[in-house]
Design a protein around this motif. Structure first.
Motif, PDB file in Angstrom:
ATOM      1  N   ASN A  60      -6.441  -2.214  12.067  1.00 31.92           N
ATOM      2  CA  ASN A  60      -5.099  -1.640  12.180  1.00 31.92           C
ATOM      3  C   ASN A  60      -4.066  -2.483  11.438  1.00 31.92           C
ATOM      4  OD1 ASN A  60      -6.067   0.458  13.737  1.00 31.92           O
ATOM      5  ND2 ASN A  60      -5.643  -0.570  15.683  1.00 31.92           N
ATOM      6  N   PHE A  61      -4.230  -3.809  11.505  1.00 24.66           N
ATOM      7  CA  PHE A  61      -3.285  -4.701  10.812  1.00 24.66           C
ATOM      8  C   PHE A  61      -3.380  -4.523   9.302  1.00 24.66           C
ATOM      9  CE2 PHE A  61      -2.786  -8.827   8.621  1.00 24.66           C
ATOM     10  CZ  PHE A  61      -1.431  -9.045   8.856  1.00 24.66           C
ATOM     11  N   PHE A  62      -4.611  -4.537   8.781  1.00 23.98           N
ATOM     12  CA  PHE A  62      -4.777  -4.452   7.323  1.00 23.98           C
ATOM     13  C   PHE A  62      -4.408  -3.081   6.774  1.00 23.98           C
ATOM     14  CE2 PHE A  62      -7.677  -8.147   7.947  1.00 23.98           C
ATOM     15  CZ  PHE A  62      -6.980  -9.023   7.137  1.00 23.98           C
ATOM     16  N   THR A  63      -4.673  -2.016   7.539  1.00 19.70           N
ATOM     17  CA  THR A  63      -4.344  -0.675   7.050  1.00 19.70           C
ATOM     18  C   THR A  63      -2.918  -0.281   7.403  1.00 19.70           C
ATOM     19  OG1 THR A  63      -5.222   0.361   9.061  1.00 19.70           O
ATOM     20  CG2 THR A  63      -6.737   0.086   7.205  1.00 19.70           C
ATOM     21  N   GLY A  64      -2.273  -1.050   8.261  1.00 26.57           N
ATOM     22  CA  GLY A  64      -0.916  -0.724   8.679  1.00 26.57           C
ATOM     23  C   GLY A  64       0.111  -1.696   8.149  1.00 26.57           C
ATOM     24  N   GLU A  65       0.461  -2.687   8.964  1.00 23.59           N
ATOM     25  CA  GLU A  65       1.534  -3.617   8.624  1.00 23.59           C
ATOM     26  C   GLU A  65       1.301  -4.331   7.286  1.00 23.59           C
ATOM     27  OE1 GLU A  65       3.253  -7.869  10.359  1.00 23.59           O
ATOM     28  OE2 GLU A  65       2.159  -6.526  11.692  1.00 23.59           O
ATOM     29  N   PHE A  66       0.106  -4.871   7.102  1.00 22.49           N
ATOM     30  CA  PHE A  66      -0.163  -5.633   5.884  1.00 22.49           C
ATOM     31  C   PHE A  66      -0.172  -4.720   4.661  1.00 22.49           C
ATOM     32  CE2 PHE A  66      -2.991  -7.848   2.863  1.00 22.49           C
ATOM     33  CZ  PHE A  66      -2.343  -9.068   2.800  1.00 22.49           C
ATOM     34  N   ALA A  67      -0.828  -3.555   4.780  1.00 24.47           N
ATOM     35  CA  ALA A  67      -0.878  -2.620   3.653  1.00 24.47           C
ATOM     36  C   ALA A  67       0.520  -2.148   3.286  1.00 24.47           C
ATOM     37  CB  ALA A  67      -1.767  -1.435   3.998  1.00 24.47           C
ATOM     38  N   ASN A  68       1.365  -1.851   4.286  1.00 23.04           N
ATOM     39  CA  ASN A  68       2.731  -1.401   4.005  1.00 23.04           C
ATOM     40  C   ASN A  68       3.522  -2.471   3.269  1.00 23.04           C
ATOM     41  OD1 ASN A  68       2.260   1.060   5.215  1.00 23.04           O
ATOM     42  ND2 ASN A  68       3.056   0.425   7.213  1.00 23.04           N
ATOM     43  N   MET A  69       3.355  -3.725   3.710  1.00 18.92           N
ATOM     44  CA  MET A  69       4.063  -4.809   3.031  1.00 18.92           C
ATOM     45  C   MET A  69       3.627  -4.903   1.571  1.00 18.92           C
ATOM     46  SD  MET A  69       3.980  -8.930   3.757  1.00 18.92           S
ATOM     47  CE  MET A  69       2.274  -9.077   3.230  1.00 18.92           C
ATOM     48  N   MET A  70       2.309  -4.831   1.327  1.00 18.88           N
ATOM     49  CA  MET A  70       1.803  -4.961  -0.036  1.00 18.88           C
ATOM     50  C   MET A  70       2.191  -3.764  -0.903  1.00 18.88           C
ATOM     51  SD  MET A  70       0.319  -7.891  -0.061  1.00 18.88           S
ATOM     52  CE  MET A  70      -0.601  -7.861  -1.594  1.00 18.88           C
ATOM     53  N   LEU A  71       2.217  -2.566  -0.313  1.00 19.86           N
ATOM     54  CA  LEU A  71       2.492  -1.364  -1.090  1.00 19.86           C
ATOM     55  C   LEU A  71       3.976  -1.129  -1.321  1.00 19.86           C
ATOM     56  CD1 LEU A  71      -0.065   1.153   0.475  1.00 19.86           C
ATOM     57  CD2 LEU A  71      -0.141   0.196  -1.839  1.00 19.86           C
ATOM     58  N   ASP A  72       4.826  -1.484  -0.356  1.00 18.37           N
ATOM     59  CA  ASP A  72       6.224  -1.076  -0.406  1.00 18.37           C
ATOM     60  C   ASP A  72       7.198  -2.195  -0.729  1.00 18.37           C
ATOM     61  OD1 ASP A  72       5.515   1.557   0.218  1.00 18.37           O
ATOM     62  OD2 ASP A  72       5.474   1.110   2.359  1.00 18.37           O
ATOM     63  N   THR A  73       6.703  -3.387  -0.968  1.00 16.68           N
ATOM     64  CA  THR A  73       7.565  -4.483  -1.421  1.00 16.68           C
ATOM     65  C   THR A  73       7.533  -4.523  -2.941  1.00 16.68           C
ATOM     66  OG1 THR A  73       7.016  -5.761   0.554  1.00 16.68           O
ATOM     67  CG2 THR A  73       8.010  -6.969  -1.278  1.00 16.68           C
ATOM     68  N   PRO A  74       8.707  -4.571  -3.612  1.00 15.26           N
ATOM     69  CA  PRO A  74       8.693  -4.673  -5.078  1.00 15.26           C
ATOM     70  C   PRO A  74       7.758  -5.782  -5.556  1.00 15.26           C
ATOM     71  CG  PRO A  74      10.924  -4.371  -4.295  1.00 15.26           C
ATOM     72  CD  PRO A  74      10.075  -4.557  -3.070  1.00 15.26           C
ATOM     73  N   ILE A  75       7.019  -5.504  -6.619  1.00 14.77           N
ATOM     74  CA  ILE A  75       5.991  -6.447  -7.078  1.00 14.77           C
ATOM     75  C   ILE A  75       6.600  -7.800  -7.419  1.00 14.77           C
ATOM     76  CG2 ILE A  75       4.216  -6.883  -8.810  1.00 14.77           C
ATOM     77  CD1 ILE A  75       3.808  -3.900  -9.020  1.00 14.77           C
ATOM     78  N   ALA A  76       7.772  -7.764  -8.048  1.00 18.43           N
ATOM     79  CA  ALA A  76       8.418  -9.036  -8.389  1.00 18.43           C
ATOM     80  C   ALA A  76       8.722  -9.839  -7.132  1.00 18.43           C
ATOM     81  CB  ALA A  76       9.695  -8.773  -9.179  1.00 18.43           C
ATOM     82  N   GLU A  77       9.166  -9.132  -6.086  1.00 15.18           N
ATOM     83  CA  GLU A  77       9.451  -9.816  -4.823  1.00 15.18           C
ATOM     84  C   GLU A  77       8.167 -10.334  -4.178  1.00 15.18           C
ATOM     85  OE1 GLU A  77      11.397  -8.704  -0.478  1.00 15.18           O
ATOM     86  OE2 GLU A  77      11.977  -7.538  -2.252  1.00 15.18           O
ATOM     87  N   LEU A  78       7.099  -9.531  -4.265  1.00 11.19           N
ATOM     88  CA  LEU A  78       5.800  -9.985  -3.747  1.00 11.19           C
ATOM     89  C   LEU A  78       5.345 -11.256  -4.448  1.00 11.19           C
ATOM     90  CD1 LEU A  78       3.377  -6.941  -3.264  1.00 11.19           C
ATOM     91  CD2 LEU A  78       4.186  -8.549  -1.533  1.00 11.19           C
ATOM     92  N   ALA A  79       5.508 -11.252  -5.774  1.00 11.15           N
ATOM     93  CA  ALA A  79       5.092 -12.422  -6.557  1.00 11.15           C
ATOM     94  C   ALA A  79       5.845 -13.665  -6.094  1.00 11.15           C
ATOM     95  CB  ALA A  79       5.327 -12.165  -8.043  1.00 11.15           C
ATOM     96  N   ARG A  80       7.134 -13.493  -5.846  1.00 13.67           N
ATOM     97  CA  ARG A  80       7.920 -14.636  -5.356  1.00 13.67           C
ATOM     98  C   ARG A  80       7.496 -15.019  -3.945  1.00 13.67           C
ATOM     99  NH1 ARG A  80      12.092 -11.501  -7.821  1.00 13.67           N
ATOM    100  NH2 ARG A  80      12.783 -12.400  -9.781  1.00 13.67           N
ATOM    101  N   ASP A  81       7.314 -13.993  -3.078  1.00 13.75           N
ATOM    102  CA  ASP A  81       6.929 -14.271  -1.694  1.00 13.75           C
ATOM    103  C   ASP A  81       5.604 -15.021  -1.618  1.00 13.75           C
ATOM    104  OD1 ASP A  81       9.166 -13.057  -0.720  1.00 13.75           O
ATOM    105  OD2 ASP A  81       8.199 -11.171  -0.187  1.00 13.75           O
TER     106      ASP A  81
END
Length: 313
Positions: A60-81
């Motif tokens: 549930n974590f990987f398909t929910g909260e974690f997947a949403n963070m990876m999919l819906d955060t701008p890639i540039a922001e993900l790279a910085r995070d």
């Protein structure tokens, strides 16, 4: 007799040391047959590492909260995070150490080049998210994700629930072999506290947070600086030993003569001198620079077109 007494005294001192005493205590526990009470206590202690339902919670974590963070955060922001800026700073910190170890400057990018590359990639990515990029390539992407989540939510829990008791039983056996009854009671008591419950809920997901990755990257310079000295210490301690994989002094080649007999000849292997590394000429470097400038311009053109198309929509 004196030698025996000295040996026994040394053994007694060693047994008194915390490490050996702990090893002896664990060995004593392992030698005993775990009682039903200890196995029950061990199973309660397992709740700290793998509570009931953990497998489903992870899915549930990987398909929910974690997947949403990876999919819906701008890639540039993900790279910085996830530490791109720390990675650049880390490389700046280890650049000097690498040079001290004899790594040629032409064999590694400089910290400035790393930063320029990171800035270029972030600028090219813009504000796009992974989901937006995926939808741009596949208009059914969101529907696929929804289906994947639904199938996992329906089909995986029975599988995990069937496997989980066996996993927990094996883990309990390990706990029962390593911990005494009193230690298991203390572990169980902690699991029953508010702090213990919070630890159970959070400890395995914390390893997937951006801060965790940034902490690893930030620590890299100390590792890089320390490992050369570690290697030198290893070499010094092993100097009296022969090479683990010695270079053969001779090689044997065999051929079959006219009579059908195999004839073997042994010949000494001549040492191969290290070849000098190739260094580009100034003209070749100019050509490379021109090529990459053209390639970068093309990437910028494509990025501008995609931004314009997105804004038009």
């Amino acid at each position: 007799m004196r030698i025996v007494n000295i040996s026994l005294a040394a053994l007694a001192m060693g047994m008194a040391s915390p490490a050996l005493a702990a090893d002896t205590e664990v060995a004593t526990i392992e030698a005993s047959q775990p009682s039903e009470e200890r196995m029950a206590l061990a199973l309660e202690a397992v709740d700290l590492l793998w509570p009931e339902g953990q497998g489903v919670d992870m899915v549930n974590f990987f398909t929910g909260e974690f997947a949403n963070m990876m999919l819906d955060t701008p890639i540039a922001e993900l790279a910085r995070d996830f530490g791109m800026e720390e990675m650049v700073a880390t490389f700046a910190g280890i650049e000097g150490a690498l040079k001290e170890e004899g790594v040629a400057e032409e064999d590694m990018p400089s910290a400035d080049e790393m930063k320029a590359t990171a800035d270029f990639l972030l600028a090219m990515l813009g504000d796009k998210t992974l989901r937006e990029m995926a939808v741009g390539e596949d208009e059914h992407f969101n529907e696929r994700v929804t289906i994947i989540r639904a199938v996992l939510a329906e089909e995986l829990p029975p599988i995990m629930n069937a496997a989980e008791p066996k996993m927990r039983a094996i883990m309990a056996q390990m706990f029962a072999k390593k911990f005494s009854d009193q230690e298991l009671r203390e572990i169980g008591a902690f699991a029953d506290t508010a702090a213990g419950q919070k630890y159970v809920d959070l400890y395995w997901t914390m390893g997937f947070q951006p801060e965790y990755y940034r902490s690893i990257i930030a620590a890299m310079p100390e590792f890089v600086k320390g490992f050369p000295e570690l290697g030198k210490a290893m070499e010094a301690r092993m100097a009296h030993l022969p090479p683990m994989f010695p270079e053969p002094a001779a090689e044997t080649s065999c051929e079959t003569n006219d009579e059908g007999e195999e004839v073997c000849v042994e010949a000494a292997i001549e040492p191969v001198e290290d070849e000098e590394s190739y260094t580009e000429t100034p003209e070749e470097l100019d050509e490379l620079a021109a090529y990459y400038e053209e390639e970068a311009a093309e990437y910028r053109r494509q990025a501008a077109e995609r931004r314009a198309a997105a804004e038009a929509e």
